[in-house]
Design an enzyme around this catalytic site. Sequence first.
Site, PDB file in Angstrom:
ATOM      1  N   LYS A  19       0.789  -1.308   0.001  1.00 39.28           N
ATOM      2  CA  LYS A  19      -0.047  -0.178  -0.113  1.00 39.28           C
ATOM      3  C   LYS A  19       0.717   1.274   0.052  1.00 39.28           C
ATOM      4  CE  LYS A  19      -4.565   0.889   0.463  1.00 39.28           C
ATOM      5  NZ  LYS A  19      -5.549   0.285  -0.051  1.00 39.28           N
ATOM      6  N   GLY A  57     -26.878   0.813   1.886  1.00 38.50           N
ATOM      7  CA  GLY A  57     -25.725   1.471   0.904  1.00 38.50           C
ATOM      8  C   GLY A  57     -26.114   0.948  -0.525  1.00 38.50           C
ATOM      9  N   GLY A  76     -24.947   2.413  -3.221  1.00 37.62           N
ATOM     10  CA  GLY A  76     -23.690   2.877  -4.087  1.00 37.62           C
ATOM     11  C   GLY A  76     -23.471   2.016  -5.214  1.00 37.62           C
ATOM     12  N   VAL A  79     -21.565  -0.571  -5.430  1.00 37.81           N
ATOM     13  CA  VAL A  79     -21.914  -2.154  -5.207  1.00 37.81           C
ATOM     14  C   VAL A  79     -23.106  -2.546  -4.745  1.00 37.81           C
ATOM     15  CG1 VAL A  79     -21.051  -4.281  -3.742  1.00 37.81           C
ATOM     16  CG2 VAL A  79     -19.325  -2.151  -4.689  1.00 37.81           C
TER      17      VAL A  79
HETATM   18  P1  NAD Z   1     -20.174   4.048  -3.051  1.00 37.61           P
HETATM   19  O1  NAD Z   1     -19.593   5.331  -2.574  1.00 37.61           O
HETATM   20  O2  NAD Z   1     -20.514   4.153  -4.420  1.00 37.61           O
HETATM   21  O3  NAD Z   1     -21.715   4.079  -2.163  1.00 37.61           O
HETATM   22  C1  NAD Z   1     -21.847   4.024  -0.927  1.00 37.61           C
HETATM   23  C2  NAD Z   1     -23.107   4.414  -0.673  1.00 37.61           C
HETATM   24  O4  NAD Z   1     -23.464   4.168   0.828  1.00 37.61           O
HETATM   25  C3  NAD Z   1     -23.734   5.600  -1.156  1.00 37.61           C
HETATM   26  O5  NAD Z   1     -24.929   5.583  -2.003  1.00 37.61           O
HETATM   27  C4  NAD Z   1     -24.021   6.305   0.284  1.00 37.61           C
HETATM   28  O6  NAD Z   1     -25.182   7.433   0.005  1.00 37.61           O
HETATM   29  C5  NAD Z   1     -24.341   5.344   1.099  1.00 37.61           C
HETATM   30  N1  NAD Z   1     -24.219   5.580   2.390  1.00 37.61           N
HETATM   31  C6  NAD Z   1     -23.440   6.352   3.093  1.00 37.61           C
HETATM   32  N2  NAD Z   1     -23.562   6.307   4.496  1.00 37.61           N
HETATM   33  C7  NAD Z   1     -24.541   5.503   4.688  1.00 37.61           C
HETATM   34  C8  NAD Z   1     -25.380   5.219   5.777  1.00 37.61           C
HETATM   35  N3  NAD Z   1     -25.119   5.523   6.957  1.00 37.61           N
HETATM   36  N4  NAD Z   1     -26.647   4.616   5.466  1.00 37.61           N
HETATM   37  C9  NAD Z   1     -27.008   4.153   4.265  1.00 37.61           C
HETATM   38  N5  NAD Z   1     -26.465   4.340   3.191  1.00 37.61           N
HETATM   39  C10 NAD Z   1     -25.178   5.108   3.306  1.00 37.61           C
HETATM   40  O7  NAD Z   1     -19.296   2.955  -2.605  1.00 37.61           O
HETATM   41  P2  NAD Z   1     -19.149   1.398  -3.188  1.00 37.61           P
HETATM   42  O8  NAD Z   1     -18.087   1.416  -4.436  1.00 37.61           O
HETATM   43  O9  NAD Z   1     -20.569   1.036  -3.556  1.00 37.61           O
HETATM   44  O10 NAD Z   1     -18.433   0.524  -2.014  1.00 37.61           O
HETATM   45  C11 NAD Z   1     -19.394   0.367  -0.782  1.00 37.61           C
HETATM   46  C12 NAD Z   1     -18.631  -0.132   0.179  1.00 37.61           C
HETATM   47  O11 NAD Z   1     -17.821  -1.509  -0.288  1.00 37.61           O
HETATM   48  C13 NAD Z   1     -17.298   0.658   0.693  1.00 37.61           C
HETATM   49  O12 NAD Z   1     -17.126   0.305   2.150  1.00 37.61           O
HETATM   50  C14 NAD Z   1     -16.109   0.286  -0.107  1.00 37.61           C
HETATM   51  O13 NAD Z   1     -14.843   0.312   0.606  1.00 37.61           O
HETATM   52  C15 NAD Z   1     -16.505  -1.345  -0.176  1.00 37.61           C
HETATM   53  N6  NAD Z   1     -15.798  -1.786  -1.334  1.00 37.61           N
HETATM   54  C16 NAD Z   1     -16.053  -1.385  -2.665  1.00 37.61           C
HETATM   55  C17 NAD Z   1     -15.641  -2.272  -3.778  1.00 37.61           C
HETATM   56  C18 NAD Z   1     -15.952  -1.613  -5.211  1.00 37.61           C
HETATM   57  O14 NAD Z   1     -15.475  -2.404  -6.050  1.00 37.61           O
HETATM   58  N7  NAD Z   1     -16.535  -0.683  -5.333  1.00 37.61           N
HETATM   59  C19 NAD Z   1     -14.768  -3.168  -3.359  1.00 37.61           C
HETATM   60  C20 NAD Z   1     -14.264  -3.556  -2.174  1.00 37.61           C
HETATM   61  C21 NAD Z   1     -14.967  -2.785  -1.004  1.00 37.61           C
END
Ligand code: NAD
Length: 353
Positions: A79, A176, A178, A180
């Site tokens: 990292k 959430g 987002g 994923v």
């Molecule tokens: P993102 O930022 O696209 O989405 C996060 C969502 O969570 C947003 O829609 C936000 O409005 C919502 N949110 C935030 N706080 C909240 C709460 N208190 N209650 C309800 N909703 C809430 O993120 P993502 O890329 O979808 O990733 C989601 C999680 O998965 C993160 O923790 C990220 O580190 C982890 N992750 C993502 C990936 C990836 O490929 N994108 C890979 C490994 C881990």
Amino acid sequence: MVFDSVDDRGHEQVSYFTDPETGLQAIVAIHDTTLGPSLGGTRFYDYDTEDDALEDVLRLSEAMTYKAAAADLPLGGGKAVIMGKPDDLKTEDLLEAYGRAVDRLGGRYITSVDVNTGVEDMETVRRTTDHVVGTSDGLGNPSPITAHGVFNGIRACVEHVYDTDSFDGLEVVVQGLGKVGESLTAELADHGAEVTVSDIDEDHVAAVADEYGVDTVAPDEVYDASCDVFAPCAVGGVINDDTIPQLDCDIVAGAANNVLAERRHAEVLREEGIVYAPDYVINAGGLITVAKEHLGGTREEAFDEAAAIGDRLSEMIDRAERRDTTVLAAAEEYAEERIEDADSTDETAIPAE
Ligand code: NAD
């Protein structure tokens, strides 16, 4: 301080890079390369102190070793952190200087995106090093692949708890929506699960509910919503002393990183009779995607490998049961065994006297 911290966690190498002209101050930590070159993102962050930056990069690089090993990838853990305010400091010149720094490590560290660094930044870094993944000509958005891994991880938990691989009527709460969470919702709904979704963005919740015909729950009522599976896909730390007593589910399995406020919460969940799928095991689809990009392969292959997260998680759940321990401890043991096995078959290793 530096040697103590490094010795404690067994890091192979910690390198400090500076470029006064651009203001670059970066630390790259290579934790373990037994399984392959170390891979992990570059975090651009305004740390309060250098010690905080060092602590973060040491912790994150160690976690990457476990994540890659638990995903059966031929990669180690690394990292990097760049210290400073991204808005003030992030320039093309600085990122090029950073690329030269990464290049000097000769491929022992491969970088990618992380907090406050994105695909465009990696394009700039690539001008001065080949040791970078997650660029725009890679395998595309990893999030649907992450979601597919989570979906298959949920399947493994469901098989263990309910002795079925059917999602029909399975009640899942997705926190959430987002990149994923929305993909996961789509895949679950498509397989007959009864999904309830929650997000702080009310408009987005309404749009997703409409599109996939799923129910909704307010963000502050999400923990005590009765369900089979609670899938946290928002932010870290949501499984804690306050929320665990509220949970009314049999399984916690979602994408959110660092979902446990503290490591001991894995044990608390187990005492409550809740199966917890360790975050770094179930959300490895993103890492699998960039690893495929680095090693050569297609997006379809990355989807297939993310699906295999389910089988690995089943093995870890069985192991946890046999050992009377948490799935988290079993996952760590699984990862450590892979590294030890590779170490003992390494022909270049110098035999012990
Ligand atoms: P993102 O930022 O696209 O989405 C996060 C969502 O969570 C947003 O829609 C936000 O409005 C919502 N949110 C935030 N706080 C909240 C709460 N208190 N209650 C309800 N909703 C809430 O993120 P993502 O890329 O979808 O990733 C989601 C999680 O998965 C993160 O923790 C990220 O580190 C982890 N992750 C993502 C990936 C990836 O490929 N994108 C890979 C490994 C881990």
